[in-house]
Write a protein that holds these residues in place. Structure first.
Motif, PDB file in Angstrom:
ATOM      1  N   PHE A 216      82.841 -10.287  40.040  1.00 56.24           N
ATOM      2  CA  PHE A 216      82.171 -11.226  39.138  1.00 56.24           C
ATOM      3  C   PHE A 216      81.373 -10.454  38.093  1.00 56.24           C
ATOM      4  CE2 PHE A 216      82.405 -13.478  43.248  1.00 56.24           C
ATOM      5  CZ  PHE A 216      83.016 -14.661  42.859  1.00 56.24           C
ATOM      6  N   ASP A 217      81.313 -10.985  36.888  1.00 54.64           N
ATOM      7  CA  ASP A 217      80.450 -10.440  35.845  1.00 54.64           C
ATOM      8  C   ASP A 217      79.047 -11.002  36.074  1.00 54.64           C
ATOM      9  OD1 ASP A 217      82.608  -9.123  34.339  1.00 54.64           O
ATOM     10  OD2 ASP A 217      83.280 -11.182  33.997  1.00 54.64           O
TER      11      ASP A 217
ATOM     12  N   TYR B   2      78.241 -18.272  41.749  1.00 63.05           N
ATOM     13  CA  TYR B   2      79.461 -17.471  41.829  1.00 63.05           C
ATOM     14  C   TYR B   2      80.302 -18.027  42.969  1.00 63.05           C
ATOM     15  CZ  TYR B   2      76.559 -14.437  38.978  1.00 63.05           C
ATOM     16  OH  TYR B   2      75.738 -13.948  37.990  1.00 63.05           O
ATOM     17  N   LEU B   3      81.449 -18.579  42.614  1.00 60.41           N
ATOM     18  CA  LEU B   3      82.302 -19.272  43.574  1.00 60.41           C
ATOM     19  C   LEU B   3      83.561 -18.472  43.880  1.00 60.41           C
ATOM     20  CD1 LEU B   3      82.065 -22.700  41.745  1.00 60.41           C
ATOM     21  CD2 LEU B   3      81.072 -22.266  43.987  1.00 60.41           C
ATOM     22  N   ALA B   4      83.809 -18.239  45.151  1.00 56.22           N
ATOM     23  CA  ALA B   4      85.099 -17.713  45.595  1.00 56.22           C
ATOM     24  C   ALA B   4      85.901 -18.924  46.062  1.00 56.22           C
ATOM     25  CB  ALA B   4      84.907 -16.719  46.727  1.00 56.22           C
ATOM     26  N   VAL B   5      87.029 -19.195  45.382  1.00 51.20           N
ATOM     27  CA  VAL B   5      87.740 -20.458  45.581  1.00 51.20           C
ATOM     28  C   VAL B   5      89.165 -20.206  46.071  1.00 51.20           C
ATOM     29  CG1 VAL B   5      88.451 -22.608  44.474  1.00 51.20           C
ATOM     30  CG2 VAL B   5      86.342 -21.463  43.727  1.00 51.20           C
ATOM     31  N   ASN B   6      89.555 -20.988  47.041  1.00 55.45           N
ATOM     32  CA  ASN B   6      90.913 -20.879  47.607  1.00 55.45           C
ATOM     33  C   ASN B   6      91.903 -21.698  46.775  1.00 55.45           C
ATOM     34  OD1 ASN B   6      92.875 -20.040  49.451  1.00 55.45           O
ATOM     35  ND2 ASN B   6      92.588 -21.846  50.753  1.00 55.45           N
ATOM     36  N   LEU B   7      91.904 -21.427  45.484  1.00 60.91           N
ATOM     37  CA  LEU B   7      92.841 -22.068  44.552  1.00 60.91           C
ATOM     38  C   LEU B   7      93.390 -20.987  43.635  1.00 60.91           C
ATOM     39  CD1 LEU B   7      90.816 -25.278  43.556  1.00 60.91           C
ATOM     40  CD2 LEU B   7      92.938 -25.241  44.880  1.00 60.91           C
ATOM     41  N   ASP B   8      94.678 -21.061  43.331  1.00 57.23           N
ATOM     42  CA  ASP B   8      95.302 -20.057  42.485  1.00 57.23           C
ATOM     43  C   ASP B   8      94.741 -20.122  41.064  1.00 57.23           C
ATOM     44  OD1 ASP B   8      97.757 -18.094  42.465  1.00 57.23           O
ATOM     45  OD2 ASP B   8      97.872 -19.232  40.588  1.00 57.23           O
TER      46      ASP B   8
ATOM     47  N   ILE C 124      82.700 -18.308  37.795  1.00 57.91           N
ATOM     48  CA  ILE C 124      81.273 -18.215  37.495  1.00 57.91           C
ATOM     49  C   ILE C 124      80.880 -19.449  36.682  1.00 57.91           C
ATOM     50  CG2 ILE C 124      79.431 -16.795  36.530  1.00 57.91           C
ATOM     51  CD1 ILE C 124      81.551 -14.488  36.428  1.00 57.91           C
ATOM     52  N   VAL C 125      79.866 -20.163  37.142  1.00 56.90           N
ATOM     53  CA  VAL C 125      79.389 -21.351  36.437  1.00 56.90           C
ATOM     54  C   VAL C 125      77.902 -21.154  36.140  1.00 56.90           C
ATOM     55  CG1 VAL C 125      79.072 -23.841  36.531  1.00 56.90           C
ATOM     56  CG2 VAL C 125      81.064 -22.810  37.634  1.00 56.90           C
ATOM     57  N   SER C 126      77.540 -21.241  34.854  1.00 59.87           N
ATOM     58  CA  SER C 126      76.156 -20.965  34.441  1.00 59.87           C
ATOM     59  C   SER C 126      75.626 -22.076  33.562  1.00 59.87           C
ATOM     60  CB  SER C 126      76.079 -19.648  33.657  1.00 59.87           C
ATOM     61  OG  SER C 126      76.640 -18.576  34.368  1.00 59.87           O
ATOM     62  N   THR C 127      74.309 -22.232  33.580  1.00 64.86           N
ATOM     63  CA  THR C 127      73.649 -23.149  32.658  1.00 64.86           C
ATOM     64  C   THR C 127      72.252 -22.643  32.353  1.00 64.86           C
ATOM     65  OG1 THR C 127      73.107 -25.469  32.200  1.00 64.86           O
ATOM     66  CG2 THR C 127      72.644 -24.665  34.432  1.00 64.86           C
ATOM     67  N   LEU C 128      71.744 -22.992  31.194  1.00 66.79           N
ATOM     68  CA  LEU C 128      70.380 -22.615  30.841  1.00 66.79           C
ATOM     69  C   LEU C 128      69.395 -23.291  31.788  1.00 66.79           C
ATOM     70  CD1 LEU C 128      70.533 -22.977  26.946  1.00 66.79           C
ATOM     71  CD2 LEU C 128      70.606 -20.866  28.271  1.00 66.79           C
TER      72      LEU C 128
ATOM     73  N   VAL D 230      79.927 -18.893  48.223  1.00 61.79           N
ATOM     74  CA  VAL D 230      79.156 -19.189  47.020  1.00 61.79           C
ATOM     75  C   VAL D 230      77.829 -18.445  47.087  1.00 61.79           C
ATOM     76  CG1 VAL D 230      78.152 -21.288  48.042  1.00 61.79           C
ATOM     77  CG2 VAL D 230      78.191 -21.019  45.549  1.00 61.79           C
ATOM     78  N   SER D 231      77.400 -17.932  45.959  1.00 65.80           N
ATOM     79  CA  SER D 231      76.084 -17.299  45.857  1.00 65.80           C
ATOM     80  C   SER D 231      75.440 -17.745  44.553  1.00 65.80           C
ATOM     81  CB  SER D 231      76.191 -15.773  45.915  1.00 65.80           C
ATOM     82  OG  SER D 231      77.039 -15.277  44.896  1.00 65.80           O
ATOM     83  N   CYS D 232      74.156 -17.470  44.411  1.00 72.40           N
ATOM     84  CA  CYS D 232      73.402 -18.017  43.280  1.00 72.40           C
ATOM     85  C   CYS D 232      72.492 -16.967  42.667  1.00 72.40           C
ATOM     86  CB  CYS D 232      72.574 -19.210  43.764  1.00 72.40           C
ATOM     87  SG  CYS D 232      71.597 -20.035  42.494  1.00 72.40           S
TER      88      CYS D 232
END
Length: 545
Positions: free
Chosen positions: A55-56, A322-328, A409-413, A458-460
């Protein structure tokens, strides 16, 4: 490393500005020490690996801006880049920005969501197009700071001088767009929800040009194979190859200006001829040990700058999961692409204002538990309406996630002060879990149906995380807050060469606290400018001595 080491230059802070500065100084043959208080260099340019997913941790991609690629070339660094297409989405609809013509798709998207504001939208789009034309001039050539005219003297007359004329004309036009973006757009529409949808992934009071220019910069994004942290690794290799030294876990405790000596918390001391500060600016003035022997006029400048810095604070920060997802990866490629900005609802964040979280937190009539419940409710509303940045590293480099799986990676202000109050109240860990669950639920109901059941890990990261890892005051990611009455840093591009100067003798500065607004290209540029200023000073000293 022994005590009392002498260096020609000491650079403090191994973010991208410090790395740039140290790379050029060591390349030019100066005995250089780069000090970093953290365990890792890179600052907001870094990556981490967790259970096979890379992850970045900071910036998600690089915008070249005529700076990044020329710097890499000039330093002799080899990095493979791939394109980094950006998408923009509102509710169920996503558009992919492929060229300037994609702005017509963005127009159609806004028209569909705000059918009563078609004329307003067209006026705003005209402003974006105008900004993009300015950018075409400003970034028409590689920044001359990173060019060697001895190799191609004809370039100076055939390309650079004509460009400089156009640059001066357009930079004056840009200065007229320094109004905060929300106020700027209120000239063209009264629909606050429309304004929110366009602006709410920008920082509070972002200057209009800086905000609107992103629609052009998105087309300039690139991604390094191996992740964004590769740039940091390559720059460290270059510094060491040129005999520069790097001292990690080396926090500065004091700087004696009269003796030109840096002391560290672990008891070491280093002397310098010139010092470049590329870290938190408040820390610089707090560690000054002795008053420099300067005239009264200079002493006043130091005092005034110290006061201005003390009165101001860092800009906005972000919350990331930060999501590790079991989807291609094809699942995400089809829906949002490599890199996207997505707003789940068109109501906009103004629909939960004017009541803000700070009103809840400062309500002394509420009990602690009632306040916690009210803040969680406010957070739920905020996370349902805010705009998110989504990045899937393995869509650009398949090696960054296990086969058949994707790291997202999902981010918001998010306001640093809110998170700090939550941490002080003792429910920081619960807050992180709540945000992870709430954001996952938002995307499960909107963009990524079935997401929750496919989450492997998942981590934050919060603004407090950024502050702890990078040293950036308030977890700021663009330097000083745009809300400052008087900016404690230079903010005119025509004067950027002066941004690296300080009122402190033999001390220069670089990085995101040096110029505002600041991102990766500006941090690199100020790092190079500081290196050039130091080189000039040391050459004069050598010639005179």
């Amino acid at each position: 490393m022994k005590n009392d080491h002498s260096y020609e230059v000491i650079v403090i802070g191994a973010g991208i500005a410090g790395l740039t500065c140290a790379a050029y100084l060591s390349k030019n043959g100066y005995r250089t020490l780069l000090c970093e208080k953290g365990e890792k260099p890179g600052g907001l340019v870094s990556a981490f690996t967790r259970n096979g997913f890379t992850f970045d941790a900071g910036i998600r991609a690089f915008e070249n801006s005529g700076i990044v690629l020329p710097m890499i070339k000039q330093l002799g660094i080899e990095i493979e880049f791939v394109s980094n297409p950006v998408s923009i989405g509102i509710e169920e609809q996503i558009i992919k920005l492929q060229s300037k013509e994609s702005l017509n798709d963005y127009r159609s998207l806004l028209w569909k969501k705000f059918p009563k504001n078609g004329q307003d939208i067209d006026k705003i789009l005209a402003e974006i197009k105008k900004t993009m034309k300015y950018m075409d001039v400003l970034y028409a050539i590689d920044n001359p700071l990173f060019l060697d005219f001895k190799e191609d003297p004809a370039y100076l007359f055939k390309t650079l001088l004509p460009w400089l004329l156009k640059y001066q004309i357009n930079i004056r036009k840009v200065k007229k767009m320094d109004t905060p973006i929300t106020a700027y757009l209120q000239q063209f529409t009264k629909n606050q929800a429309l304004i929110n949808i366009i602006t709410q992934h920008f920082f509070k009071n972002t200057p209009a040009f800086f905000a609107l220019s992103y629609f052009g910069l998105y087309l300039d994004y690139r991604y390094p194979i191996g992740g964004t942290g590769v740039l940091v690794d390559k720059m460290i290799e270059r510094i060491k190859a040129n005999h520069g030294e790097i001292a990690l876990k080396t926090a500065v405790s004091s700087i004696d200006i009269s003796k030109k000596q840096v002391k560290t918390r672990d008891g070491r001391s280093f002397s310098y001829q010139a010092l470049v500060w590329c870290a938190d600016m408040k820390t610089l003035y707090s560690v000054l040990e002795s008053e420099p022997m300067v005239v009264q006029k200079q002493r006043k400048k130091i005092s005034d700058q110290h006061r201005l810095i003390a009165e101001n604070g860092g800009g906005d920060s972000v919350l990331s999961i930060y999501l590790a997802v079991n989807l291609d990866k094809d699942y995400f490629a089809e829906i949002c692409g490599d890199h996207a900005f997505y707003t789940p609802q068109i109501a906009g964040l103004s629909s939960i204002y004017p009541k803000n979280w700070d009103e809840i937190a400062s309500d002394h009539q509420r009990s602690a538990e009632n306040k916690k419940a009210a803040l969680k409710k406010w957070l739920a509303d905020y996370l349902a309406l805010t705009t998110y940045e989504i990045s899937c590293p393995s869509l650009r480099d398949s090696a960054l996630a296990p086969e058949g799986k994707t790291g997202v990676i999902v981010s918001t202000l998010l306001d640093y002060r809110l998170v700090k109050q939550i941490a002080d109240a003792g429910w920081y860990d619960a807050f992180k879990s709540y945000c992870q669950e709430t954001i996952a639920a938002v995307f499960d109901k909107t963009l990524f149906p079935g997401l929750i059941k496919n989450i492997l890990d998942v981590s934050c990261s919060t603004p407090l995380t950024i502050e702890r890892l990078t040293g950036n005051q308030a977890g700021a990611i663009t330097g000083w807050a745009f809300t400052a009455n008087k900016m404690p840093a230079e903010n005119q591009f025509a004067k950027i060469t002066r941004a690296v100067l300080t009122p402190l003798p033999d001390i220069f500065q670089a990085g995101q606290w040096t110029f505002s607004p600041s991102g990766l290209p500006v941090s690199i540029m100020t790092g190079k400018l500081a290196a050039d200023a130091v080189s000039k000073k040391l050459k004069l000293q050598r010639a005179g001595g």
